[in-house]
Design a protein around this motif. Structure first.
Motif, PDB file in Angstrom:
ATOM      1  N   THR A 153       0.867  -1.186   0.000  1.00 46.37           N
ATOM      2  CA  THR A 153       0.000   0.000   0.000  1.00 46.37           C
ATOM      3  C   THR A 153       0.903   1.236   0.000  1.00 46.37           C
ATOM      4  O   THR A 153       2.042   1.172   0.482  1.00 46.37           O
ATOM      5  CB  THR A 153      -0.903   0.060   1.253  1.00 46.37           C
ATOM      6  OG1 THR A 153      -0.066   0.014   2.418  1.00 46.37           O
ATOM      7  CG2 THR A 153      -1.893  -1.082   1.303  1.00 46.37           C
ATOM      8  N   SER A 155       0.454   3.902   1.780  1.00 43.10           N
ATOM      9  CA  SER A 155       0.483   4.592   3.085  1.00 43.10           C
ATOM     10  C   SER A 155       0.174   3.599   4.203  1.00 43.10           C
ATOM     11  O   SER A 155      -0.469   2.564   3.978  1.00 43.10           O
ATOM     12  CB  SER A 155      -0.550   5.728   3.116  1.00 43.10           C
ATOM     13  OG  SER A 155      -1.854   5.203   2.934  1.00 43.10           O
ATOM     14  N   PHE A 157      -1.830   4.349   6.498  1.00 45.43           N
ATOM     15  CA  PHE A 157      -3.284   4.455   6.647  1.00 45.43           C
ATOM     16  C   PHE A 157      -3.984   3.354   5.862  1.00 45.43           C
ATOM     17  O   PHE A 157      -4.860   2.654   6.370  1.00 45.43           O
ATOM     18  CB  PHE A 157      -3.782   5.832   6.166  1.00 45.43           C
ATOM     19  CG  PHE A 157      -5.241   5.806   5.822  1.00 45.43           C
ATOM     20  CD1 PHE A 157      -6.197   5.847   6.819  1.00 45.43           C
ATOM     21  CD2 PHE A 157      -5.657   5.664   4.500  1.00 45.43           C
ATOM     22  CE1 PHE A 157      -7.549   5.754   6.511  1.00 45.43           C
ATOM     23  CE2 PHE A 157      -7.000   5.576   4.180  1.00 45.43           C
ATOM     24  CZ  PHE A 157      -7.946   5.625   5.191  1.00 45.43           C
ATOM     25  N   LEU A 158      -3.585   3.173   4.578  1.00 43.03           N
ATOM     26  CA  LEU A 158      -4.289   2.193   3.735  1.00 43.03           C
ATOM     27  C   LEU A 158      -3.978   0.759   4.168  1.00 43.03           C
ATOM     28  O   LEU A 158      -4.835  -0.111   4.078  1.00 43.03           O
ATOM     29  CB  LEU A 158      -3.951   2.407   2.248  1.00 43.03           C
ATOM     30  CG  LEU A 158      -4.902   1.659   1.308  1.00 43.03           C
ATOM     31  CD1 LEU A 158      -6.335   2.174   1.435  1.00 43.03           C
ATOM     32  CD2 LEU A 158      -4.457   1.738  -0.133  1.00 43.03           C
ATOM     33  N   VAL A 176       4.341  -1.250   3.259  1.00 44.84           N
ATOM     34  CA  VAL A 176       4.047   0.136   2.856  1.00 44.84           C
ATOM     35  C   VAL A 176       5.205   0.646   2.005  1.00 44.84           C
ATOM     36  O   VAL A 176       6.342   0.729   2.473  1.00 44.84           O
ATOM     37  CB  VAL A 176       3.854   1.046   4.088  1.00 44.84           C
ATOM     38  CG1 VAL A 176       3.609   2.500   3.647  1.00 44.84           C
ATOM     39  CG2 VAL A 176       2.697   0.554   4.950  1.00 44.84           C
ATOM     40  N   ALA A 178       5.704   3.960  -0.115  1.00 45.06           N
ATOM     41  CA  ALA A 178       5.047   5.239  -0.438  1.00 45.06           C
ATOM     42  C   ALA A 178       5.156   5.530  -1.932  1.00 45.06           C
ATOM     43  O   ALA A 178       6.138   5.150  -2.576  1.00 45.06           O
ATOM     44  CB  ALA A 178       5.696   6.365   0.355  1.00 45.06           C
ATOM     45  N   SER A 291      -6.023   7.844   0.042  1.00 42.22           N
ATOM     46  CA  SER A 291      -5.082   6.902   0.661  1.00 42.22           C
ATOM     47  C   SER A 291      -3.694   7.521   0.712  1.00 42.22           C
ATOM     48  O   SER A 291      -2.863   7.188   1.547  1.00 42.22           O
ATOM     49  CB  SER A 291      -5.009   5.614  -0.153  1.00 42.22           C
ATOM     50  OG  SER A 291      -4.273   5.839  -1.341  1.00 42.22           O
ATOM     51  N   PHE A 292      -3.457   8.460  -0.210  1.00 45.33           N
ATOM     52  CA  PHE A 292      -2.125   9.055  -0.324  1.00 45.33           C
ATOM     53  C   PHE A 292      -2.230  10.522  -0.751  1.00 45.33           C
ATOM     54  O   PHE A 292      -1.899  11.422   0.001  1.00 45.33           O
ATOM     55  CB  PHE A 292      -1.292   8.246  -1.327  1.00 45.33           C
ATOM     56  CG  PHE A 292       0.140   8.695  -1.412  1.00 45.33           C
ATOM     57  CD1 PHE A 292       1.102   8.200  -0.543  1.00 45.33           C
ATOM     58  CD2 PHE A 292       0.532   9.633  -2.361  1.00 45.33           C
ATOM     59  CE1 PHE A 292       2.414   8.635  -0.610  1.00 45.33           C
ATOM     60  CE2 PHE A 292       1.844  10.068  -2.443  1.00 45.33           C
ATOM     61  CZ  PHE A 292       2.788   9.566  -1.565  1.00 45.33           C
ATOM     62  N   GLY A 313      -4.436   9.079   4.193  1.00 43.27           N
ATOM     63  CA  GLY A 313      -2.975   9.116   4.170  1.00 43.27           C
ATOM     64  C   GLY A 313      -2.419  10.505   3.938  1.00 43.27           C
ATOM     65  O   GLY A 313      -1.188  10.669   3.860  1.00 43.27           O
ATOM     66  N   GLU A 316       0.411  11.738   6.030  1.00 38.76           N
ATOM     67  CA  GLU A 316       1.708  11.077   5.804  1.00 38.76           C
ATOM     68  C   GLU A 316       2.483  11.755   4.667  1.00 38.76           C
ATOM     69  O   GLU A 316       3.686  11.571   4.539  1.00 38.76           O
ATOM     70  CB  GLU A 316       1.506   9.589   5.466  1.00 38.76           C
ATOM     71  CG  GLU A 316       0.910   8.794   6.623  1.00 38.76           C
ATOM     72  CD  GLU A 316       0.603   7.349   6.266  1.00 38.76           C
ATOM     73  OE1 GLU A 316       1.484   6.652   5.735  1.00 38.76           O
ATOM     74  OE2 GLU A 316      -0.548   6.921   6.519  1.00 38.76           O
TER      75      GLU A 316
END
Ligand code: GMT
Length: 387
Positions: A153, A155, A157-158, A176, A178, A291-292, A313, A316
């Motif tokens: 993923t 982030s 978060f995701l 993760v 990024a 998500s990002f 996200g 982040e």
């Protein structure tokens, strides 16, 4: 030296961050000497050339009348994956966006058996937070994620949303990695002439806000307009809305009602908008969910501070109080206040701009992200156990 890998990449080809990330990974892998095969309905937007080592395989569906609206794309895609894997002896099949790509990859791998490629699934956002967890898709999406040999993923978060949304234990590894940006292409360049193409009467010190997206409801396009209207009430400015999609019409209507249409440009879908972005003063991203937030990353890379909603996200990517400013979802007054706070204090704006660029160069350059994907591919191709 390790031998080159044979990699296939599947993604959605239309205007959207997941296709851009997928294309960036594929092109970078080819530059490193690997063989890269894109398998999709049409060439991804940023695949405007096929450099050495890159090929494109079109997924074609039958137009037989009985099949219309029966959703046969995953079958056609899996069949193409089988064909390419067999002909090219693929090591890795990397699918972006789980629905339906991870499921097609699972089908292909079932057919190919132990000789088939290892499957990497990169989740991007609504495939987890919205579509994938919809009851119509949840069991198959969950199963396809669990069957992938590796899952990534963009982030944390995701990753966490995937564990919780699909009821997957957090012992199931999700890496993760990024998203990244080409920091040379997306670099600071404050050429006001780029903006004068949209606004010939633009004053030298008149600020320009910018938004880039696919104008879907999740982007809260009318919040972009509301923030702009509030800023404009206190400090005359302009707005450039790059992209297109279902929410454009309501946004244009709202601007007409506010009498602000002449202050806003809608250049439509633009592949080469970096110079407009870099010349703008603040990037707005009041999304319901991200998500990002790849578009925000591209803005930061150009040294353009971001004002966004504090969701998913985004924190982040955007460091609140350092490279941008975040506000609660839907709080357009707070977002307008953040924009004004930057525009009214040039020294503060400049500090944000410099930190934004430096932070992107430190955390989101392309090469380290590609290193991570490459070592993941090598790990899988080198015999890591199949799921
Ligand atoms: O999931 C989507 O809505 C589409 C997807 C896309 O294809 O652009 O967007 C997601 O992936 C991007 C690339 O990783 C992220 O930058 C976006 O934040 C993400 N969108 C959402 O989470 C809503």
């Amino acid at each position: 030296m390790s031998p080159p890998l044979r990699i296939a990449i599947t993604c959605f080809s239309t205007f959207g961050g997941s296709g851009m990330v997928a294309t960036g990974i594929g092109l970078a892998m080819a530059e490193r000497g690997h063989q890269v095969h894109f398998i999709a309905r049409e060439p991804p937007v940023r695949l405007d050339r096929l450099p050495k080592g890159v090929s494109f395989h079109e997924v074609k569906e039958s137009d037989y009348p009985a099949l219309q609206r029966s959703g046969t794309y995953p079958i056609a895609l899996a069949s193409k994956m089988i064909e390419v894997a067999t002909q090219e002896h693929l090591d890795v099949l990397h699918v972006h966006y789980a629905v339906p790509h991870a499921t097609a990859a699972w089908m292909a791998r079932e057919v190919l058996g132990d000789q088939g490629p290892r499957v990497v699934t990169t989740l991007h956002g609504t495939d987890t937070t919205l579509v994938g967890v919809h009851p119509s898709y949840l069991p198959m999406t969950r199963f396809s994620i669990l069957k992938s040999d590796a899952v990534t993923t963009p982030s944390a978060f995701l990753r966490d949303a995937t564990w919780s949304g699909f009821g997957i234990p957090d012992s199931f590894p999700i890496e993760v990695i990024a998203n990244f940006v080409d920091t040379e292409a997306y670099a600071p360049a404050r050429e006001r002439s780029q903006l004068k193409a949209f606004f010939p009467d633009l004053g030298d010190d008149e600020p320009v806000l910018v938004h880039v997206s696919n104008f879907r409801p999740v982007k809260r396009i009318t919040d972009v307009v509301a923030v702009f209207a509030e800023v404009h009430r206190q400090l005359p400015c302009r707005l450039v809305m790059v992209g297109d999609g279902p929410e454009r019409e309501p946004a244009e209507r709202m601007l007409r009602e506010l009498g602000l249409s002449h202050r806003v440009a809608f250049p439509g879908k633009q592949e080469r908008f970096v110079r407009v972005l870099a010349a703008s003063d603040v990037f707005l991203l009041p999304s319901e969910q991200e998500s990002f937030g790849l578009a925000a990353l591209e803005a930061l890379s150009c040294g353009v501070p971001v004002v966004a909603s504090d969701v998913g996200g985004i924190p982040e990517v955007v460091r609140h109080g350092e490279t941008g400013l975040l506000a609660p979802l839907g709080d357009v007054r707070a977002m307008a206040g953040h924009v004004l706070g930057l525009l009214r204090d040039p020294a503060r704006w400049r500090a944000f701009s410099l930190r934004a660029r430096a932070d992107v160069v430190e955390r989101f350059r392309q090469a380290p992200a590609i290193d991570r994907y490459e070592s993941l591919y090598r790990r899988l191709a080198g015999g890591a156990p199949r799921r």
